[in-house]
Design an enzyme around this catalytic site. Structure first.
Site, PDB file in Angstrom:
ATOM      1  N   HIS A  57      29.783   0.619 -50.111  1.00 51.61           N
ATOM      2  CA  HIS A  57      29.209  -0.094 -51.134  1.00 51.61           C
ATOM      3  C   HIS A  57      28.469  -1.445 -51.109  1.00 51.61           C
ATOM      4  CE1 HIS A  57      31.143  -2.214 -55.386  1.00 51.61           C
ATOM      5  NE2 HIS A  57      29.977  -1.951 -54.923  1.00 51.61           N
ATOM      6  N   SER A  81      32.257  -8.244 -56.335  1.00 53.98           N
ATOM      7  CA  SER A  81      31.573  -8.429 -57.087  1.00 53.98           C
ATOM      8  C   SER A  81      31.835 -10.223 -57.349  1.00 53.98           C
ATOM      9  CB  SER A  81      31.825  -8.175 -59.090  1.00 53.98           C
ATOM     10  OG  SER A  81      31.520  -6.706 -58.949  1.00 53.98           O
ATOM     11  N   CYS A 124      29.574 -12.262 -55.162  1.00 51.96           N
ATOM     12  CA  CYS A 124      29.637 -13.248 -54.139  1.00 51.96           C
ATOM     13  C   CYS A 124      28.508 -13.133 -53.191  1.00 51.96           C
ATOM     14  CB  CYS A 124      30.873 -11.910 -53.179  1.00 51.96           C
ATOM     15  SG  CYS A 124      32.842 -11.873 -54.091  1.00 51.96           S
ATOM     16  N   ASN A 150      29.519  -9.491 -67.573  1.00 51.26           N
ATOM     17  CA  ASN A 150      29.362  -8.489 -66.793  1.00 51.26           C
ATOM     18  C   ASN A 150      27.539  -7.892 -67.792  1.00 51.26           C
ATOM     19  OD1 ASN A 150      29.089  -6.619 -65.174  1.00 51.26           O
ATOM     20  ND2 ASN A 150      30.789  -5.037 -66.459  1.00 51.26           N
TER      21      ASN A 150
HETATM   22  C1  SPV Z   1      30.488  -3.019 -59.385  1.00 48.58           C
HETATM   23  O1  SPV Z   1      30.610  -3.578 -60.288  1.00 48.58           O
HETATM   24  O2  SPV Z   1      29.931  -3.188 -58.129  1.00 48.58           O
HETATM   25  C2  SPV Z   1      28.536  -2.360 -59.748  1.00 48.58           C
HETATM   26  C3  SPV Z   1      28.386  -2.400 -60.540  1.00 48.58           C
HETATM   27  O3  SPV Z   1      27.900  -2.740 -59.177  1.00 48.58           O
HETATM   28  S1  SPV Z   1      29.630  -0.781 -61.190  1.00 48.58           S
HETATM   29  O4  SPV Z   1      28.079   0.456 -61.853  1.00 48.58           O
HETATM   30  O5  SPV Z   1      29.911  -1.062 -62.936  1.00 48.58           O
HETATM   31  O6  SPV Z   1      30.330  -0.260 -60.208  1.00 48.58           O
HETATM   32 MN    MN Z   2      28.155  -1.987 -57.075  1.00 48.08          MN
END
Ligand code: SPV
Ligand code: MN
Length: 643
Positions: free
Chosen positions: A265, A287, A289, A402
């Site tokens: 990720h 998320s 950061c 979001n």
């Molecule tokens: C995340 O929250 O890390 C994202 C969006 O990149 S999601 O597609 O919801 O994972």
């Molecule tokens: Mn992500």
């Protein structure tokens, strides 16, 4: 007499007859050209289960992409905005406590066959029971609707990284999003031959009310690991439904585990050094950061902002962007801090806005640097300032934290020219970045691969912000920012990371950043743009150009190097006092962090011994420093280390 129908090779499953019945002649021709029994079998099973009225099989053509865009509008899942190519999509919203605007962790489960050990940290359910439940939910779920069949490729096409994917969905919004986010894969399926493996996703948005999934109480995301097959029902939020994103990541982590590579990720970017040199860095940040804003830094180039595959090729780590677009958070995106993204979002070109406020045909979001209209249309329907939900909670104009946008990276002028390189880019550095108000210095480098993986990656935490639900400032344990997506045990995942670097001739250097230190009054010690300097320092370090200071937690920059870089990169002064405050080692806080992390790992099974050993060594170094120099130690009191 009419033309003969193309013959789809039929497997043992008699349901294949359904293909001939529901798929039009053009679709059958496309399937016949693939000659892939598993595709036909899965599709026939999906038709039998979901019972769509029609099936549209798409290939990589612009014509099919246009059909999908059209379907998203005519079906009411997206509405056109004034600017050419711009559309808006709203996810389901009942109240601030019941909505479809985030990943549904609780209802995302791995289906584990009887007799297979379930990994304690994973959300699992027994396979047969899970299949029965999801099949019950999906039975006839597409009645009267059209099923869309799409082929994509994770990673660049025709590359050692490519993973072909089959997406079956009844949502043109999902199919449209995937067109912007993923490389077309129909030709890849053809190239790979009739029996090559692939990941498959079956998604149904379910019953729609005003274009959004209505039955969110029956939202389920079930991952059949035995078959590389994902089911998702009654949701449209891309994090649940765009199967190629975080759901395929879970399958990729398992594949990487079997094959000895890493699915992460992470963003991937080129950092530009002297003389036209470009060095590539991956970065894992939980998320909120600063992940996308780092990957989008002015003067640097982006390869990807969310997911990377990393393989060892000829003794070096090489990485690709799994995707080709961005599904990014739009809140606070403004022309000053994010000029390139802001330009893309305010100029013509294919863009899907999610859960923003629409007024007079234009999208608005929190923190965009413009006056918010007092009324418009948002995820809750017609919206006006002060509107509340059924709990009496105020409804924000755009979904707080979001609201998002989706666009293809090719829209950005800062796209790295190597982004489609089939062999990936050579990886020089890996960055782990958490949100931490009082512990870690703004940037530091690990002593070696193991030290970085354990004390920076495996020890990653992030403080919650006002953008997330719940209390603010709570530290969340999130190793490698991947905790939500792990499909193997954390111990096994860490072991894979450790051994990946050990097989390389020259492993990437590992760094940790912290953009969020505050002073006693709660004011940030750094400006947002300072991260540009930290990146240039890291870039110089991977080329062995700068000496550093040895702290118990890693190598720190020297003052004179940062002062020069601040001047060069930002044309800004940087005082010795700022440096000493930002880079002081806060011993008790660092010790407390180690204690928290060790406690977490003690509760888990199968954690590699090195995790405890390296954390204990770091603890000892910190205690020694504390004995010699006290609790707050300026970098000027620490020894200099040659490159
Ligand atoms: C995340 O929250 O890390 C994202 C969006 O990149 S999601 O597609 O919801 O994972
Ligand atoms: Mn992500």
């Amino acid at each position: 007499m009419g033309k003969a129908r193309p013959q789809v090779r039929q497997g043992v499953n008699p349901a294949c007859d359904l293909l001939a019945e529901r798929v039009g002649t053009r679709g059958l021709t496309k399937l016949a050209a693939l000659g892939n029994d598993r595709v036909n079998w899965l599709l026939a099973e999906a038709i039998k289960l979901c019972n769509p009225e029609r099936v549209l099989v798409c290939d990589d053509s612009a014509e099919d992409a246009a059909l999908i865009r059209g379907r998203a509008m005519t079906g009411g899942e997206e509405q056109a905005l004034d600017m050419s190519g711009h559309t808006v999509h709203f996810d389901g919203y009942v109240s601030s406590r019941r909505h479809d605007q985030a990943r549904d962790k609780e209802n995302t489960r791995y289906l584990v066959p009887v007799g297979c050990p379930a990994v304690e940290e994973l959300n699992t359910c027994e396979r047969e029971a899970g299949l029965a439940e999801i099949r019950g939910i999906m039975r006839n779920i597409m009645a009267g609707k059209e099923m869309l069949v799409r082929f994509f490729c994770l990673g660049p096409v025709a590359s050692p990284f490519s993973i072909p994917c089959l997406q079956i969905t009844d949502s043109a919004y999902v199919a449209h999003s995937e067109d912007l986010l993923y490389r077309p894969g129909y030709k890849q399926f053809r190239r790979n031959g009739s029996s090559a493996p692939f990941f498959a996703m079956l998604h149904a948005a379910g019953r729609l009310e005003q274009g959004v999934s209505a039955d969110i109480d029956h939202r389920r995301i079930y991952i059949d690991i035995a078959k590389d097959l994902i089911y998702c029902a009654n949701s449209q939020y891309a994090g649940n439904t765009v199967g190629l994103k975080k759901l395929a990541l879970r399958l990729a982590i398992r594949q990487a585990d079997r094959q000895g590579w890493l699915a992460e990720h992470m963003f991937l970017m080129g950092v530009h050094g002297p003389g036209g040199r470009v060095s590539y860095f991956c970065g894992a940040y939980p998320s909120a950061c600063g992940k996308t804003s780092t990957a989008m830094l002015r003067g640097e180039t982006i390869v990807g902002d969310d997911l990377a595959y990393i393989r060892a090729i000829c003794g070096r780590a090489r990485a690709v962007n799994v995707e080709k677009g961005i599904f990014g958070i739009i809140e606070d995106l403004n022309p000053e801090d994010d000029p390139e993204l802001f330009r893309a979002l305010t100029s013509p070109g294919e863009t899907i806005f999610n859960n923003v406020l629409v007024s007079d045909g234009r999208p608005y979001w929190n923190g965009m640097g413009q006056q918010m209209p007092q009324q418009g249309v948002n995820y809750s329907g017609p919206w006006w300032q002060g509107k509340t939900d059924c709990w009496g909670e105020e409804i924000a104009p755009s979904y707080r934290g979001n609201a998002r946008f989706t666009l293809a990276l090719e829209r950005l002028a800062n796209l790295d020219p190597q982004a489609e390189q089939a062999s990936g880019v050579p990886l020089d550095g890996i960055i782990y970045g958490g949100r931490d108000s009082d512990t870690a210095v703004p940037v530091q480098e690990s002593f070696d691969w193991e030290h970085g993986i354990i004390t920076m990656g495996a020890a990653l935490e992030s403080e919650t912000t006002a953008a997330t639900h719940g209390a603010v400032g709570v530290r969340k344990f999130n190793p490698m920012a991947i905790l939500d997506f792990l499909s193997i045990s954390l111990g096994r995942y860490l072991r894979n990371n450790l051994s990946f670097g050990r097989q390389l001739d020259r492993p990437p250097l590992i760094f940790a950043t912290n953009y969020w230190l505050v002073d006693d009054r709660g004011d940030y010690l750094n400006e947002k743009r300072d991260k540009a300097v930290w990146l240039k320092w890291m870039e110089a370090r991977v080329h062995g150009e700068l000496a550093a200071i040895r702290a118990p937690t890693g190598f720190l920059p020297r003052y004179q190097d940062l002062a020069r870089l601040f001047r060069q990169v930002l044309n800004k002064g940087y005082s010795r006092q700022q440096y000493c405050t930002q880079f002081a080692i806060r011993v008790p806080q660092n010790l407390a962090k180690i204690a928290r992390i060790v406690e977490r790992y003690r509760c888990l099974e199968g954690i590699p011994e090195e995790v405890f050993q390296l954390l204990a060594e770091q603890q000892q170094r910190l205690r020694d420093l504390q004995c010699r120099k006290g609790e707050l130690v300026s970098p000027s009191e620490l020894p200099l280390e040659d490159c």
